[in-house]
Design a protein around this motif. Structure first.
Motif, PDB file in Angstrom:
ATOM      1  N   GLY A 332      -6.736   5.926  70.681  1.00  0.00           N
ATOM      2  CA  GLY A 332      -5.726   5.089  70.042  1.00  0.00           C
ATOM      3  C   GLY A 332      -4.485   5.870  69.680  1.00  0.00           C
ATOM      4  N   VAL A 333      -4.704   7.086  69.129  1.00  0.00           N
ATOM      5  CA  VAL A 333      -3.553   7.919  68.771  1.00  0.00           C
ATOM      6  C   VAL A 333      -2.759   8.294  70.012  1.00  0.00           C
ATOM      7  CG1 VAL A 333      -2.889  10.170  67.853  1.00  0.00           C
ATOM      8  CG2 VAL A 333      -4.625   8.801  66.678  1.00  0.00           C
ATOM      9  N   ALA A 334      -3.446   8.622  71.104  1.00  0.00           N
ATOM     10  CA  ALA A 334      -2.755   8.991  72.353  1.00  0.00           C
ATOM     11  C   ALA A 334      -1.957   7.817  72.889  1.00  0.00           C
ATOM     12  CB  ALA A 334      -3.774   9.466  73.378  1.00  0.00           C
ATOM     13  N   ALA A 335      -2.496   6.623  72.811  1.00  0.00           N
ATOM     14  CA  ALA A 335      -1.789   5.448  73.321  1.00  0.00           C
ATOM     15  C   ALA A 335      -0.537   5.178  72.491  1.00  0.00           C
ATOM     16  CB  ALA A 335      -2.718   4.237  73.303  1.00  0.00           C
ATOM     17  N   VAL A 336      -0.654   5.290  71.173  1.00  0.00           N
ATOM     18  CA  VAL A 336       0.519   5.073  70.315  1.00  0.00           C
ATOM     19  C   VAL A 336       1.578   6.133  70.573  1.00  0.00           C
ATOM     20  CG1 VAL A 336       1.318   5.054  67.920  1.00  0.00           C
ATOM     21  CG2 VAL A 336      -0.788   3.866  68.544  1.00  0.00           C
ATOM     22  N   SER A 337       1.139   7.380  70.730  1.00  0.00           N
ATOM     23  CA  SER A 337       2.093   8.464  70.992  1.00  0.00           C
ATOM     24  C   SER A 337       2.816   8.231  72.304  1.00  0.00           C
ATOM     25  CB  SER A 337       1.352   9.809  71.021  1.00  0.00           C
ATOM     26  OG  SER A 337       0.734  10.076  69.768  1.00  0.00           O
ATOM     27  N   ALA A 338       2.096   7.829  73.347  1.00  0.00           N
ATOM     28  CA  ALA A 338       2.721   7.583  74.650  1.00  0.00           C
ATOM     29  C   ALA A 338       3.726   6.449  74.561  1.00  0.00           C
ATOM     30  CB  ALA A 338       1.643   7.274  75.684  1.00  0.00           C
ATOM     31  N   PHE A 339       3.354   5.418  73.781  1.00  0.00           N
ATOM     32  CA  PHE A 339       4.295   4.295  73.630  1.00  0.00           C
ATOM     33  C   PHE A 339       5.583   4.731  72.937  1.00  0.00           C
ATOM     34  CE2 PHE A 339       5.886   0.941  70.821  1.00  0.00           C
ATOM     35  CZ  PHE A 339       6.246  -0.012  71.760  1.00  0.00           C
ATOM     36  N   LEU A 340       5.446   5.542  71.890  1.00  0.00           N
ATOM     37  CA  LEU A 340       6.623   5.999  71.158  1.00  0.00           C
ATOM     38  C   LEU A 340       7.495   6.901  72.019  1.00  0.00           C
ATOM     39  CD1 LEU A 340       5.017   6.700  67.656  1.00  0.00           C
ATOM     40  CD2 LEU A 340       6.422   4.733  68.347  1.00  0.00           C
ATOM     41  N   ARG A 342       7.771   6.808  75.360  1.00  0.00           N
ATOM     42  CA  ARG A 342       8.459   5.968  76.337  1.00  0.00           C
ATOM     43  C   ARG A 342       9.609   5.207  75.676  1.00  0.00           C
ATOM     44  NH1 ARG A 342       3.183   4.774  77.981  1.00  0.00           N
ATOM     45  NH2 ARG A 342       3.321   2.725  76.984  1.00  0.00           N
ATOM     46  N   ARG A 343       9.379   4.713  74.489  1.00  0.00           N
ATOM     47  CA  ARG A 343      10.417   3.949  73.808  1.00  0.00           C
ATOM     48  C   ARG A 343      11.642   4.830  73.480  1.00  0.00           C
ATOM     49  NH1 ARG A 343       9.808   0.208  68.370  1.00  0.00           N
ATOM     50  NH2 ARG A 343      11.997  -0.510  68.337  1.00  0.00           N
ATOM     51  N   SER A 344      11.400   6.096  73.153  1.00  0.00           N
ATOM     52  CA  SER A 344      12.521   6.986  72.824  1.00  0.00           C
ATOM     53  C   SER A 344      13.404   7.272  74.031  1.00  0.00           C
ATOM     54  CB  SER A 344      11.977   8.302  72.244  1.00  0.00           C
ATOM     55  OG  SER A 344      11.260   9.024  73.244  1.00  0.00           O
ATOM     56  N   ARG A 345      12.899   7.042  75.232  1.00  0.00           N
ATOM     57  CA  ARG A 345      13.662   7.304  76.452  1.00  0.00           C
ATOM     58  C   ARG A 345      14.370   6.075  76.982  1.00  0.00           C
ATOM     59  NH1 ARG A 345       9.038  10.924  79.605  1.00  0.00           N
ATOM     60  NH2 ARG A 345       9.119  12.752  78.177  1.00  0.00           N
ATOM     61  N   TRP A 346      14.185   4.923  76.345  1.00  0.00           N
ATOM     62  CA  TRP A 346      14.860   3.733  76.820  1.00  0.00           C
ATOM     63  C   TRP A 346      16.379   3.874  76.611  1.00  0.00           C
ATOM     64  CZ3 TRP A 346      11.321  -0.406  74.140  1.00  0.00           C
ATOM     65  CH2 TRP A 346      10.077  -0.453  74.827  1.00  0.00           C
ATOM     66  N   PRO A 347      17.211   3.479  77.621  1.00  0.00           N
ATOM     67  CA  PRO A 347      18.692   3.542  77.442  1.00  0.00           C
ATOM     68  C   PRO A 347      19.162   2.562  76.398  1.00  0.00           C
ATOM     69  CG  PRO A 347      18.141   2.343  79.453  1.00  0.00           C
ATOM     70  CD  PRO A 347      16.841   2.936  78.947  1.00  0.00           C
ATOM     71  N   VAL A 348      20.193   2.986  75.673  1.00  0.00           N
ATOM     72  CA  VAL A 348      20.742   2.115  74.639  1.00  0.00           C
ATOM     73  C   VAL A 348      21.962   1.387  75.217  1.00  0.00           C
ATOM     74  CG1 VAL A 348      21.786   2.033  72.361  1.00  0.00           C
ATOM     75  CG2 VAL A 348      19.991   3.733  72.874  1.00  0.00           C
ATOM     76  N   GLY A 349      21.871   0.088  75.373  1.00  0.00           N
ATOM     77  CA  GLY A 349      22.965  -0.716  75.973  1.00  0.00           C
ATOM     78  C   GLY A 349      24.062  -1.060  74.972  1.00  0.00           C
ATOM     79  N   ASP A 350      25.187  -1.511  75.477  1.00  0.00           N
ATOM     80  CA  ASP A 350      26.270  -1.954  74.588  1.00  0.00           C
ATOM     81  C   ASP A 350      25.893  -3.261  73.935  1.00  0.00           C
ATOM     82  OD1 ASP A 350      27.747   0.217  75.324  1.00  0.00           O
ATOM     83  OD2 ASP A 350      28.771  -0.855  76.983  1.00  0.00           O
ATOM     84  N   TYR A 351      26.308  -3.372  72.695  1.00  0.00           N
ATOM     85  CA  TYR A 351      26.014  -4.596  71.969  1.00  0.00           C
ATOM     86  C   TYR A 351      27.171  -5.554  72.149  1.00  0.00           C
ATOM     87  CZ  TYR A 351      25.496  -7.800  68.058  1.00  0.00           C
ATOM     88  OH  TYR A 351      25.412  -8.923  67.287  1.00  0.00           O
ATOM     89  N   ILE A 352      26.932  -6.749  72.662  1.00  0.00           N
ATOM     90  CA  ILE A 352      27.951  -7.766  72.878  1.00  0.00           C
ATOM     91  C   ILE A 352      27.635  -8.929  71.935  1.00  0.00           C
ATOM     92  CG2 ILE A 352      29.028  -9.365  74.512  1.00  0.00           C
ATOM     93  CD1 ILE A 352      28.165  -7.472  76.724  1.00  0.00           C
ATOM     94  N   PRO A 353      28.552  -9.213  70.999  1.00  0.00           N
ATOM     95  CA  PRO A 353      28.283 -10.300  70.052  1.00  0.00           C
ATOM     96  C   PRO A 353      28.349 -11.659  70.714  1.00  0.00           C
ATOM     97  CG  PRO A 353      30.452  -9.390  69.703  1.00  0.00           C
ATOM     98  CD  PRO A 353      29.821  -8.501  70.735  1.00  0.00           C
TER      99      PRO A 353
END
Length: 353
Positions: A332-340, A342-353
């Motif tokens: 469980g700890v390994a799965a949570v760590s892997a998820f975190l 992967r999430r840290s590597r997601w590109p941050v897109g521009d915010y369009i209101p």
């Protein structure tokens, strides 16, 4: 058991102070008697019944007495104490181990601070109001065999002869008198002066004709506290009580054929080889409505009590649940760590209101 048991001496009789499976116990002034255990066996061959009973008592009473109704003329002799040892050995529950995966109370880390386990459980035919058809001395027992056509006269005879019994006894005896039953009145007194009644008493063995097997219970209505019945039955087939007679549902604690033909149990089992052990509780003795009539059960299926000893499943002394739980936690700890990650590597897109 349908017995009224009392402790007696010249000093008089007190009100009921204790109860047992054989009826109301009434200590005499300044004396005490307690029936710790009563064991009985009924053997029936289709024509004649034999009843063997043994009491285990403690206290400081010098004398005690009881009366047992029987449907016909009885013969009385001392029984063999080894009979009950053989019954205990044959009907004892078997122990089996049963394993569980997850810890239960008593297993680490759920160890409780105390141990709650307990040990194993388990009428007269003549014109006289009262007739004495026989007297005999059997070890510590003085036995009188009686007939009676009047319950009041029977009660009076018992009182005059040292059997001081509960005041409600005549009404309780009336059904037996009306059906012309007879009675075995027994006084217990140590064989040596100054001795006290204590420990296992010698068994008494009664034998009489009976159209059907019966276990007298009416006198237990006089008991002021809950009653417990334990009864062995030897017959050609598995047996059962015909009704509850005011108690809880009777339970079978053992059923099976007696294979060993040696010893006192083997001798009694000849011609009646099927043994049934029956237990029943009577929380309200005053509700007892009659005697236990015993009948053939629907099947001869054998039964034996099983006591399971629960054990935690282990490998090399290590509980199986521990590495399993540790592995699941690590996964469980390994799965949570892997998820975190992967999430840290997601590109941050521009915010369009």
């Amino acid at each position: 058991m349908g017995l009224a048991l009392v402790a007696a001496q010249a000093g008089g009789i007190l009100a009921p102070a204790h109860a047992c499976g054989c009826g109301a116990v009434i200590p005499a002034a300044g004396q005490r008697v307690t029936v710790d255990r009563e064991e009985s066996l009924v053997r029936w061959d289709g024509r004649r019944q034999q009843t063997v009973l043994r009491l285990t008592v403690t206290g400081d009473a010098e004398r005690a007495a009881w009366i047992m109704p029987v449907p016909s003329r009885a013969t009385v002799r001392l029984g063999d104490p080894a009979l009950f040892d053989a019954l205990h050995a044959l009907t004892a529950p078997v122990s089996r181990e049963r394993y569980h995966f997850w810890p239960q109370d008593g297993d680490w880390p759920l160890v409780s601070g105390h141990d709650e386990r307990s040990g194993p459980p388990p009428g007269g035919r003549g014109g006289r109001p009262v007739g004495v058809v026989g007297r005999q001395r059997l070890g510590p027992f003085e036995v009188a065999r009686l007939t009676a056509t009047d319950p009041g006269a029977l009660d009076g005879w018992l009182e005059r002869n040292g059997f001081a019994l509960p005041p409600r006894l005549p009404d309780t005896l009336r059904p037996y008198v009306e059906r012309r039953w007879e009675y075995v009145a027994v006084r217990l007194s140590p064989e040596h002066a100054g001795d006290r009644l204590d420990g296992d008493l010698d068994p008494l063995h009664l034998s009489f004709d009976a159209a059907e097997p019966v276990y007298p219970m009416r006198l237990s209505r006089l008991a002021p506290a809950p009653q417990s019945l334990g009864l062995y039955v030897l017959a050609a087939h598995r047996m059962e009580p015909a009704s509850r007679i005011g108690g809880e549902r009777p339970r079978v604690t053992y059923a099976g054929r007696v294979g060993d033909t040696s010893g006192p149990l083997g001798e009694l089992a000849a011609g009646a080889p099927y043994l049934t052990a029956i237990g029943q509780e009577f929380p309200y003795p005053e509700r007892i409505s009659g005697d236990h009539l015993l009948r053939r059960a629907a099947t001869d299926d054998p039964f034996r009590q099983v006591i399971h000893e629960d054990r935690l499943r282990t490998v090399a002394g290590v509980p199986v649940w521990l590495p399993t739980a540790a592995g699941a936690l690590a996964a469980g700890v390994a799965a949570v760590s892997a998820f975190l990650v992967r999430r840290s590597r997601w590109p941050v897109g521009d915010y369009i209101p």
